[in-house]
Enzyme design. Structure first.
Site, PDB file in Angstrom:
ATOM      1  N   ASN A   1       0.817  -1.210   0.000  1.00 24.01           N
ATOM      2  CA  ASN A   1       0.000   0.000   0.000  1.00 24.01           C
ATOM      3  C   ASN A   1       0.853   1.263   0.000  1.00 24.01           C
ATOM      4  O   ASN A   1       0.430   2.308  -0.506  1.00 24.01           O
ATOM      5  CB  ASN A   1      -0.929   0.010   1.215  1.00 24.01           C
ATOM      6  CG  ASN A   1      -1.995  -1.067   1.131  1.00 24.01           C
ATOM      7  OD1 ASN A   1      -2.375  -1.488   0.047  1.00 24.01           O
ATOM      8  ND2 ASN A   1      -2.468  -1.529   2.271  1.00 24.01           N
TER       9      ASN A   1
ATOM     10  N   ASP B   1       0.864   1.273  -9.286  1.00 25.54           N
ATOM     11  CA  ASP B   1      -0.459   0.710  -9.028  1.00 25.54           C
ATOM     12  C   ASP B   1      -0.536  -0.735  -9.523  1.00 25.54           C
ATOM     13  O   ASP B   1      -1.257  -1.559  -8.956  1.00 25.54           O
ATOM     14  CB  ASP B   1      -1.523   1.566  -9.721  1.00 25.54           C
ATOM     15  CG  ASP B   1      -2.932   1.100  -9.430  1.00 25.54           C
ATOM     16  OD1 ASP B   1      -3.254   0.887  -8.246  1.00 25.54           O
ATOM     17  OD2 ASP B   1      -3.724   0.942 -10.382  1.00 25.54           O
TER      18      ASP B   1
ATOM     19  N   ASP C   1      -6.208   0.086  -2.834  1.00 22.68           N
ATOM     20  CA  ASP C   1      -5.934   0.274  -4.257  1.00 22.68           C
ATOM     21  C   ASP C   1      -7.098   0.962  -4.958  1.00 22.68           C
ATOM     22  O   ASP C   1      -6.912   1.917  -5.722  1.00 22.68           O
ATOM     23  CB  ASP C   1      -5.647  -1.078  -4.910  1.00 22.68           C
ATOM     24  CG  ASP C   1      -5.252  -0.956  -6.371  1.00 22.68           C
ATOM     25  OD1 ASP C   1      -4.047  -0.809  -6.641  1.00 22.68           O
ATOM     26  OD2 ASP C   1      -6.132  -1.001  -7.246  1.00 22.68           O
ATOM     27  N   HIS C   2      -8.313   0.485  -4.697  1.00 20.90           N
ATOM     28  CA  HIS C   2      -9.494   1.087  -5.319  1.00 20.90           C
ATOM     29  C   HIS C   2      -9.703   2.524  -4.833  1.00 20.90           C
ATOM     30  O   HIS C   2     -10.125   3.390  -5.603  1.00 20.90           O
ATOM     31  CB  HIS C   2     -10.748   0.252  -5.001  1.00 20.90           C
ATOM     32  CG  HIS C   2     -10.975  -0.861  -5.969  1.00 20.90           C
ATOM     33  ND1 HIS C   2     -10.126  -1.938  -6.082  1.00 20.90           N
ATOM     34  CD2 HIS C   2     -11.962  -1.070  -6.886  1.00 20.90           C
ATOM     35  CE1 HIS C   2     -10.572  -2.772  -7.017  1.00 20.90           C
ATOM     36  NE2 HIS C   2     -11.685  -2.258  -7.515  1.00 20.90           N
TER      37      HIS C   2
ATOM     38  N   ASP D   1      -7.298   4.665  -6.712  1.00 18.44           N
ATOM     39  CA  ASP D   1      -7.734   4.761  -8.110  1.00 18.44           C
ATOM     40  C   ASP D   1      -8.909   5.722  -8.266  1.00 18.44           C
ATOM     41  O   ASP D   1      -8.996   6.465  -9.257  1.00 18.44           O
ATOM     42  CB  ASP D   1      -8.128   3.385  -8.638  1.00 18.44           C
ATOM     43  CG  ASP D   1      -6.920   2.488  -8.890  1.00 18.44           C
ATOM     44  OD1 ASP D   1      -5.799   3.021  -8.956  1.00 18.44           O
ATOM     45  OD2 ASP D   1      -7.101   1.263  -9.013  1.00 18.44           O
TER      46      ASP D   1
END
Length: 410
Positions: free
Chosen positions: A50, A97, A118-119, A122
């Site tokens: 992360n 990413d 991650d989402h 994004d």
């Protein structure tokens, strides 16, 4: 203090969760993936996945700051080196990413928190990268720019909504995270080399300038005579339409196989709400956006960037509710999704303030910190609860010491 965010049922679903994805991208498979496999080996095993993602987002954030400093109106007034920096930042974000999952497998730290983090990054990058692209295209702070940003948000929201129902993240032959980012990097590089003004010229003049003038003889006049920034916007719309239809088809197919859908990524089952109802918060989000900008034209012409900076964390929270429900096996609540931890109320007050003639600088000065605070509070709450339950670190790697206690990896 015991965590209260995750219920026992949520925790059970999180323990059983298995990530599922389908990537049909040829560019990813044959070109980028070998590069990513090499890149991840450059990072030490003590670095949390992360943290790699966050570093990538930081690169984009720095470049957004440069654009805000040099090109507040997004009309392409920044010097060429700024756009080269922006293109580099976007490529770095895509690369980092893409390798966070590989780093997680290397360090044996894969889990739902990584997908959520991650989402979340994004979702924020969807608008942040949009600001860089608008400046490179020189579209300015008008309705064409609003349409472009809304298209990007729609694509991301649709993909996340699709993953909630199918349990699988689908990346088609042409997808935003791969081909979309590569195309944007190319667009921004051209702005750095030739200047953003090149996108205001018709396609035939652009091709002539870069030495490809002979190609124009094979193109219809309606295409060759259209400005390049408009053509790119139209292309984005076509890709968006294709992806949304694909998302809708996959969700329809999956939800009609059984009235009680079993999520493919966890053993926890539940009846999922009607897909139309769970998609509804996003059109309402767009309607509020359009309504506010229509009632307050000054926001559009003079405060475009700060206004959308306020909506960036709001959009992140909107999407965050979907992905959290997906990971926890929860029934997604349209009301809770749209509420955005209270930002909906702040937004409605902001709309009312604009109608009553309150200075738009005041409106933005309230909405931006409220949006950031709302998102930060939710993110810290979720991450802290996950760390407490599963005894893992979000930005650090932990291991068990000899006495059985969990400590940060050195």
């Amino acid at each position: 203090m015991p965590q209260t965010y995750f219920s026992p049922r949520d925790i059970k679903a999180l323990r059983e969760y298995k990530y599922s994805s389908i990537d049909k991208s040829l560019l990813s498979r044959y070109v980028l993936n070998p590069y990513w496999n090499w890149l991840v080996t450059l990072f030490p095993l003590w670095m949390a996945p992360n943290l790699i993602t966050l570093l990538g987002l930081g690169c984009v954030g720095i470049n957004v700051g440069l654009v805000m400093w040099y090109d507040w109106t997004l009309e392409g007034n920044a010097p060429g080196w700024v756009y080269i920096s922006c293109a580099t930042g976007l490529f770095v974000y895509q690369s980092l990413d893409a390798i966070d999952g590989k780093q997680a497998r290397r360090t044996k730290t894969s889990g739902p928190l990584g997908e959520l983090f991650d989402h979340g990054c994004d979702a924020l990058n969807t608008l942040l990268a949009g600001f860089l692209t608008l400046s490179a295209l020189g579209l300015g702070s008008g309705w064409m720019s609003v349409v472009s940003l809304c298209s990007a948000m729609t694509n991301f929201y649709g993909s996340t909504w699709e993953e909630y129902y199918t349990g699988t993240l689908y990346l088609s032959v042409v997808s935003g995270p791969v081909e979309g980012v590569v195309m944007i990097v190319g667009v921004v590089v051209m702005a750095g080399v030739y200047g953003p003004g090149i996108y205001r010229y018709p396609l035939d003049k652009v091709l002539t300038r870069i030495g490809l003038g002979s190609v124009t003889t094979y193109l219809p006049t309606v295409i060759s005579s259209t400005s390049l920034n408009r053509l790119l916007t139209i292309l984005g719309g076509v890709i968006l339409a294709f992806n949304i239809m694909s998302c809708g088809y996959n969700v329809y197919t999956h939800t009609h196989t059984s009235t009680k859908t079993k999520t493919t990524t966890t053993k926890v089952t539940h009846v999922k709400p009607n897909p139309v109802m769970t998609f509804l918060p996003y059109p309402i989000f767009l309607l509020l956006l359009i309504l506010h900008l229509s009632l307050a034209p000054t926001l559009l012409s003079h405060f475009f960037l700060p206004y959308f900076m306020a909506l960036t964390p709001a959009f992140g929270r909107l999407v965050g509710e979907i992905i959290t429900s997906h990971l926890c096996g929860r029934a997604l609540s349209p009301v809770r999704t749209l509420w955005m931890d209270g930002f909906l109320g702040v937004w409605c007050v902001g709309i009312g303030a604009s109608v009553w003639g309150v200075d738009e600088r005041v409106v933005c000065a309230v909405m931006v910190p409220c949006g950031v605070a709302m998102y930060a509070k939710w993110a810290v709450k979720v991450i802290s609860a996950y760390e407490e339950v599963f005894e893992v670190g979000c930005l650090t790697i932990r291991h068990a010491s000899k006495d059985g206690k969990w400590v940060k990896d050195q």
